[in-house]
Design a protein around this motif. Structure first.
Motif, PDB file in Angstrom:
ATOM      1  N   GLU A  84      73.586  13.383  28.219  1.00 57.08           N
ATOM      2  CA  GLU A  84      72.669  12.282  27.206  1.00 57.08           C
ATOM      3  C   GLU A  84      71.585  12.457  27.662  1.00 57.08           C
ATOM      4  OE1 GLU A  84      73.322   7.917  26.483  1.00 57.08           O
ATOM      5  OE2 GLU A  84      75.069   8.879  25.871  1.00 57.08           O
ATOM      6  N   ARG A  85      70.464  12.799  26.668  1.00 60.79           N
ATOM      7  CA  ARG A  85      69.189  13.147  26.966  1.00 60.79           C
ATOM      8  C   ARG A  85      68.148  11.533  25.919  1.00 60.79           C
ATOM      9  NH1 ARG A  85      69.893  13.810  31.886  1.00 60.79           N
ATOM     10  NH2 ARG A  85      70.040  15.682  32.347  1.00 60.79           N
ATOM     11  N   ILE A  86      67.082  11.541  26.432  1.00 57.23           N
ATOM     12  CA  ILE A  86      66.136  10.333  25.435  1.00 57.23           C
ATOM     13  C   ILE A  86      64.848  11.506  25.624  1.00 57.23           C
ATOM     14  CG2 ILE A  86      64.910   8.587  24.890  1.00 57.23           C
ATOM     15  CD1 ILE A  86      67.502   8.106  24.861  1.00 57.23           C
ATOM     16  N   VAL A  87      64.592  12.420  23.704  1.00 53.13           N
ATOM     17  CA  VAL A  87      63.623  12.194  24.139  1.00 53.13           C
ATOM     18  C   VAL A  87      63.070  11.893  22.471  1.00 53.13           C
ATOM     19  CG1 VAL A  87      65.098  14.631  23.642  1.00 53.13           C
ATOM     20  CG2 VAL A  87      65.235  13.538  21.844  1.00 53.13           C
ATOM     21  N   ALA A  88      61.892  12.441  22.283  1.00 51.58           N
ATOM     22  CA  ALA A  88      60.642  11.479  21.800  1.00 51.58           C
ATOM     23  C   ALA A  88      60.279  12.452  20.717  1.00 51.58           C
ATOM     24  CB  ALA A  88      59.886  11.314  22.416  1.00 51.58           C
ATOM     25  N   SER A  89      58.979  12.201  19.901  1.00 51.62           N
ATOM     26  CA  SER A  89      58.789  13.038  19.244  1.00 51.62           C
ATOM     27  C   SER A  89      57.255  13.508  19.475  1.00 51.62           C
ATOM     28  CB  SER A  89      57.888  12.666  17.580  1.00 51.62           C
ATOM     29  OG  SER A  89      56.929  11.359  18.185  1.00 51.62           O
ATOM     30  N   PRO A  90      56.272  14.703  19.987  1.00 53.64           N
ATOM     31  CA  PRO A  90      55.471  15.184  20.203  1.00 53.64           C
ATOM     32  C   PRO A  90      54.769  13.973  20.457  1.00 53.64           C
ATOM     33  CG  PRO A  90      56.239  16.678  19.264  1.00 53.64           C
ATOM     34  CD  PRO A  90      56.676  15.855  18.512  1.00 53.64           C
ATOM     35  N   GLU A  91      53.876  13.808  19.908  1.00 56.74           N
ATOM     36  CA  GLU A  91      53.011  12.416  19.881  1.00 56.74           C
ATOM     37  C   GLU A  91      52.992  11.560  21.074  1.00 56.74           C
ATOM     38  OE1 GLU A  91      54.364  12.854  16.732  1.00 56.74           O
ATOM     39  OE2 GLU A  91      53.217  14.905  16.227  1.00 56.74           O
ATOM     40  N   ILE A  92      53.912  11.121  21.217  1.00 53.79           N
ATOM     41  CA  ILE A  92      53.745  10.013  21.665  1.00 53.79           C
ATOM     42  C   ILE A  92      54.962  10.330  23.530  1.00 53.79           C
ATOM     43  CG2 ILE A  92      54.738   8.134  20.061  1.00 53.79           C
ATOM     44  CD1 ILE A  92      57.570   8.112  21.113  1.00 53.79           C
ATOM     45  N   ALA A  93      55.424  11.383  23.551  1.00 57.19           N
ATOM     46  CA  ALA A  93      56.171  11.743  24.414  1.00 57.19           C
ATOM     47  C   ALA A  93      55.208  11.597  25.895  1.00 57.19           C
ATOM     48  CB  ALA A  93      56.567  13.342  24.118  1.00 57.19           C
ATOM     49  N   VAL A  94      54.305  12.330  25.996  1.00 56.72           N
ATOM     50  CA  VAL A  94      53.266  11.962  27.428  1.00 56.72           C
ATOM     51  C   VAL A  94      52.851  10.673  27.439  1.00 56.72           C
ATOM     52  CG1 VAL A  94      51.108  12.951  27.848  1.00 56.72           C
ATOM     53  CG2 VAL A  94      52.323  13.754  26.123  1.00 56.72           C
ATOM     54  N   GLU A  95      52.642   9.516  26.789  1.00 55.77           N
ATOM     55  CA  GLU A  95      52.435   8.243  27.390  1.00 55.77           C
ATOM     56  C   GLU A  95      54.166   7.421  27.420  1.00 55.77           C
ATOM     57  OE1 GLU A  95      51.437   6.978  22.932  1.00 55.77           O
ATOM     58  OE2 GLU A  95      50.076   8.525  22.994  1.00 55.77           O
ATOM     59  N   ASP A  96      55.679   7.962  27.142  1.00 55.15           N
ATOM     60  CA  ASP A  96      56.283   7.269  27.129  1.00 55.15           C
ATOM     61  C   ASP A  96      57.325   7.576  28.312  1.00 55.15           C
ATOM     62  OD1 ASP A  96      58.668   4.947  26.761  1.00 55.15           O
ATOM     63  OD2 ASP A  96      59.083   6.370  24.542  1.00 55.15           O
ATOM     64  N   ASP A  97      56.973   6.698  30.050  1.00 51.97           N
ATOM     65  CA  ASP A  97      57.776   6.865  30.646  1.00 51.97           C
ATOM     66  C   ASP A  97      59.482   6.932  30.991  1.00 51.97           C
ATOM     67  OD1 ASP A  97      55.309   7.503  32.252  1.00 51.97           O
ATOM     68  OD2 ASP A  97      56.032   5.079  32.411  1.00 51.97           O
ATOM     69  N   LEU A  98      60.398   6.449  29.378  1.00 52.06           N
ATOM     70  CA  LEU A  98      61.680   6.380  29.845  1.00 52.06           C
ATOM     71  C   LEU A  98      62.000   6.883  28.778  1.00 52.06           C
ATOM     72  CD1 LEU A  98      61.081   2.689  28.273  1.00 52.06           C
ATOM     73  CD2 LEU A  98      61.844   3.733  30.343  1.00 52.06           C
ATOM     74  N   VAL A  99      60.954   8.296  28.493  1.00 52.64           N
ATOM     75  CA  VAL A  99      61.820   9.385  28.237  1.00 52.64           C
ATOM     76  C   VAL A  99      62.291  10.828  29.047  1.00 52.64           C
ATOM     77  CG1 VAL A  99      60.797  11.438  26.209  1.00 52.64           C
ATOM     78  CG2 VAL A  99      59.938   9.630  25.733  1.00 52.64           C
ATOM     79  N   ASP A 100      63.393  10.815  28.842  1.00 49.86           N
ATOM     80  CA  ASP A 100      63.636  12.424  29.407  1.00 49.86           C
ATOM     81  C   ASP A 100      62.864  14.093  30.361  1.00 49.86           C
ATOM     82  OD1 ASP A 100      65.451  10.630  30.618  1.00 49.86           O
ATOM     83  OD2 ASP A 100      66.828  11.259  29.353  1.00 49.86           O
ATOM     84  N   ASP A 101      62.955  14.061  31.251  1.00 50.61           N
ATOM     85  CA  ASP A 101      62.051  15.766  30.737  1.00 50.61           C
ATOM     86  C   ASP A 101      62.411  15.846  29.976  1.00 50.61           C
ATOM     87  OD1 ASP A 101      61.541  17.719  32.319  1.00 50.61           O
ATOM     88  OD2 ASP A 101      62.824  18.649  32.712  1.00 50.61           O
ATOM     89  N   LEU A 102      61.469  16.519  29.196  1.00 51.45           N
ATOM     90  CA  LEU A 102      61.331  16.970  27.723  1.00 51.45           C
ATOM     91  C   LEU A 102      61.675  18.728  27.500  1.00 51.45           C
ATOM     92  CD1 LEU A 102      59.235  14.935  26.253  1.00 51.45           C
ATOM     93  CD2 LEU A 102      62.118  15.348  25.831  1.00 51.45           C
ATOM     94  N   SER A 103      61.386  19.698  29.431  1.00 46.72           N
ATOM     95  CA  SER A 103      60.858  20.932  29.160  1.00 46.72           C
ATOM     96  C   SER A 103      61.554  22.086  28.063  1.00 46.72           C
ATOM     97  CB  SER A 103      62.097  21.382  30.769  1.00 46.72           C
ATOM     98  OG  SER A 103      63.383  21.367  31.143  1.00 46.72           O
ATOM     99  N   PHE A 104      63.133  21.256  27.681  1.00 44.59           N
ATOM    100  CA  PHE A 104      63.950  22.038  26.825  1.00 44.59           C
ATOM    101  C   PHE A 104      63.471  21.612  25.323  1.00 44.59           C
ATOM    102  CE2 PHE A 104      65.852  17.595  28.315  1.00 44.59           C
ATOM    103  CZ  PHE A 104      65.827  17.203  26.678  1.00 44.59           C
ATOM    104  N   MET A 105      62.900  20.476  24.854  1.00 47.12           N
ATOM    105  CA  MET A 105      61.732  20.375  23.169  1.00 47.12           C
ATOM    106  C   MET A 105      60.969  21.667  23.841  1.00 47.12           C
ATOM    107  SD  MET A 105      63.552  18.286  21.965  1.00 47.12           S
ATOM    108  CE  MET A 105      62.744  17.403  20.815  1.00 47.12           C
ATOM    109  N   GLU A 106      60.500  22.071  22.106  1.00 45.81           N
ATOM    110  CA  GLU A 106      59.168  22.811  22.000  1.00 45.81           C
ATOM    111  C   GLU A 106      58.645  22.176  20.806  1.00 45.81           C
ATOM    112  OE1 GLU A 106      60.507  27.024  21.424  1.00 45.81           O
ATOM    113  OE2 GLU A 106      61.394  26.838  23.853  1.00 45.81           O
ATOM    114  N   GLY A 107      57.840  21.662  20.503  1.00 45.78           N
ATOM    115  CA  GLY A 107      57.442  20.403  19.872  1.00 45.78           C
ATOM    116  C   GLY A 107      58.441  19.526  19.278  1.00 45.78           C
ATOM    117  N   TYR A 108      59.333  19.820  17.951  1.00 46.82           N
ATOM    118  CA  TYR A 108      60.079  19.308  17.465  1.00 46.82           C
ATOM    119  C   TYR A 108      61.459  19.780  17.553  1.00 46.82           C
ATOM    120  CZ  TYR A 108      57.366  15.467  15.458  1.00 46.82           C
ATOM    121  OH  TYR A 108      56.066  14.272  14.951  1.00 46.82           O
ATOM    122  N   GLN A 109      61.636  20.810  18.091  1.00 45.75           N
ATOM    123  CA  GLN A 109      62.866  21.473  18.193  1.00 45.75           C
ATOM    124  C   GLN A 109      63.486  21.219  19.249  1.00 45.75           C
ATOM    125  OE1 GLN A 109      61.340  25.056  16.244  1.00 45.75           O
ATOM    126  NE2 GLN A 109      61.668  24.790  14.414  1.00 45.75           N
TER     127      GLN A 109
END
Length: 172
Positions: A84-109
């Motif tokens: 279970e992971r929490i993901v965010a849109s690319p616009e807010i992912a950098v700012e949010d500390d609660l979002v998990d490691d997003l190495s598997f996200m490429e933009g919205y994909q």
């Protein structure tokens, strides 16, 4: 394979489920290369939890061709991964500390291969044994001690007692 999450990330309360086939045929890491013998499809559930954030739940069962860490016998290793992971849109992912490691996200994909690879790395067993009481290989002759006892002298003296051993040898 890439899964577009823009609908889930932008629509409040939206939930989406799908099964995705895994294209991976082997797992390569610093530990070695392991052939995948069997695998199920990855069952995903994507749920929007707030504006521009979603919860990603993934489940898969994979069987790897591995070898016993003590005797080198081939052992199939089964991993049942539920994550279970929490993901965010690319616009807010950098700012949010609660979002998990997003190495598997490429933009919205979401990249399925990278997502599964990360889960395998995090859940790989520390030691793989053919059986709990595996005796391993003889350090002297290399005989598999599960099949036959070789009779080699494998006694290793305690190095902390070397000084006492020197005293006994000097008095002989």
């Amino acid at each position: 394979m890439l899964i577009n999450l823009s609908d889930v990330l932008t629509s409040e309360g939206r939930q989406m489920s799908m099964e995705v086939p895994l294209d991976m045929t082997e797992f390569k890491s610093g530990m070695g290369s392991f052939k995948i013998l069997e695998k199920s499809s990855v069952a995903f559930t994507f749920t929007n939890i707030e504006a521009d954030k979603a919860k990603v739940q993934g489940a898969i069962k994979i069987t790897f061709q591995t070898f016993c860490d003590r005797c080198l016998t081939e052992v199939p290793t089964i991993l049942e991964l539920n994550s279970e992971r929490i993901v965010a849109s690319p616009e807010i992912a950098v700012e949010d500390d609660l979002v998990d490691d997003l190495s598997f996200m490429e933009g919205y994909q979401l990249n399925v291969e990278t997502f599964v690879y990360n889960e395998i790395i995090g859940n790989w067993p520390a030691k793989i044994l053919c059986k709990d009481d595996c005796k391993g290989l003889c350090p002297v002759c290399g005989q598999d001690r599960n099949k036959k006892d070789c009779g080699c002298d494998t006694f290793v003296p305690d190095p902390r007692m070397a000084v006492l051993q020197d005293i006994f040898n000097a008095n002989k």
